[in-house]
Design an enzyme around this catalytic site. Structure first.
Site: not given
Ligand code: PLP
Length: 379
Positions: A176, A197, A319
């Site tokens: 984030q 990304a 979620c």
């Molecule tokens: N870490 C954080 C803090 C996130 O907000 C998110 C997605 O919401 C993720 C990891 C997961 O990333 P991805 O959606 O690319 O798997």
């Protein structure tokens, strides 16, 4: 009922709209496909695209290109990082506000997990960490750089220094934070750092793990030798190219963060004056994120009211199931009672003042109706 208006998208922490630069880079790849492992011209062109993107993403976080591997997203990058640091340790200390990508992965591993508490402001408790490290066993820890729900920025460099002093290691979920605030792997002292990304204007389904020198991740699965053998499988060349272009554009825009924060804060001030609690307002936060709560108006109803008026926001964390559940982040802050009425609005590079003020107008309109109804019911 407020008339329907064109959509104002304020859910950038869930996913950011694709940047035009990323789209152009992706289309160029899709129009001229090649397997980066092929030795002919088309393959070499695809390989060049990947290496260009690697340099662009590495530049965003001050990482070495030879220590940055592309993955299928932020979740996978976190899993690769956690696996790298989980070898030969007695315990994994995971901050209470980590995203499920970290928390669930840690819990599924073989190393015992200990939950690292946060303060009432949502900041990882460094005093707890210092005391825990005094036990003298072999540990690694996971601390995100900025929280996806509250936007609260975490004391990563301080935590890394405490851990390194006792031979411990730190995994940082910067999913984030990257593209919203400056991120530097070395300055943070991160041993492994995960990126995604789609949170910074690239496509969904691409991510990266960067790691410090001396760290050698092990692949999550086996196959070809792509990405130094750390992420086998033919690369998602178009997505990686889009990721690189998005990272480059995000880096060029970091200077605009203060303007974004001012628009967000102006909206927050109006909501606060009407009775909303602004979560994490006393500590450093991402410039784009506003988390608020107002007891008596359930999050889902706020989201629906705003959606009908053309403003898209999120009830706590979005979620994967699409269901709204109480926020573990607010619970960890001792604010569990606020969780059922918590709302997250988040902007990005294409957000302007008018979107934040449209959000505030509509929210205030809805809240005034809810409050009036509650007064009538009480009378
Ligand atoms: N870490 C954080 C803090 C996130 O907000 C998110 C997605 O919401 C993720 C990891 C997961 O990333 P991805 O959606 O690319 O798997």
């Amino acid at each position: 009922m407020t008339p329907l208006r064109p959509a104002h998208y304020l859910d950038w922490n869930a996913t950011a709209p694709l940047r035009p630069q990323a789209r152009a880079a992706m289309l160029a790849v899709l129009d001229a496909p090649g397997n980066p492992s092929s030795v002919h011209g088309a393959g070499r062109k695809a390989r060049d695209g990947i290496e260009r993107a690697r340099a662009e993403v590495a530049a965003l976080i001050g990482a070495a290109t030879e220590r940055l591997v592309f993955t299928g997203g932020g979740t996978e990058a976190n899993a690769l990082g956690l696996a790298a640091l989980s070898v030969g340790i007695d315990a994994l200390l995971v901050s209470a506000i980590e995203h499920d990508a970290v928390m669930q992965t840690a819990r599924a591993g073989t190393v015992p997990v200990e939950v690292w508490p946060v303060t009432a402001d949502g900041v990882a408790d460094l005093a707890w960490l210092a005391a825990r490290l005094g036990r003298g066993d072999r540990v690694a820890a996971a601390l995100m750089l900025a929280n996806n729900e509250t936007g609260v920025i975490q004391p990563v460099a301080e935590a890394a220094a405490l851990l390194h002093a006792v031979g411990g290691r730190l995994h940082v979920d910067a999913v984030q934070a990257a593209g919203k605030i400056p991120v530097n792997l070395t300055a943070l002292g991160a041993d492994t750092l995960a990126l995604s990304a789609h949170k910074l204007g690239g496509p969904q389904g691409a991510g990266a793990l960067a790691f410090a020198s001396g760290i050698r991740p092990t692949p999550l699965w086996r196959g070809g030798g792509q990405e130094q053998g750390l992420r086998p499988g033919t690369e998602n060349v178009a997505a990686i190219a889009g990721f690189g272009a998005a990272a480059q554009a995000a880096q060029a825009e970091l200077a605009n963060a203060a303007v974004q924060a001012a628009w967000r804060d102006a909206a927050a001030a109006r909501l606060k004056a009407a009775g909303a609690r602004i979560i994490g307002e006393a500590v450093p936060r991402l410039p784009n994120t506003l988390c608020l709560a107002v007891p008596g108006w359930p999050s889902e109803r706020q989201v629906m009211w705003l959606d009908l008026g053309g403003v898209q926001v999120s009830a706590g964390a979005a979620c994967s199931s699409g269901k709204v559940r109480p926020s573990p982040v607010l619970e960890a802050m001792g604010e569990g009672a606020l969780a059922p009425s918590a709302l997250r609005a988040s902007g990005g590079y294409a957000t302007d003042a008018s979107q934040w003020s449209a959000f505030a107008d509509l929210w205030l309109d809805g809240y005034a109706r809810v409050s009036a109804r509650q007064r009538t019911e009480v009378a």
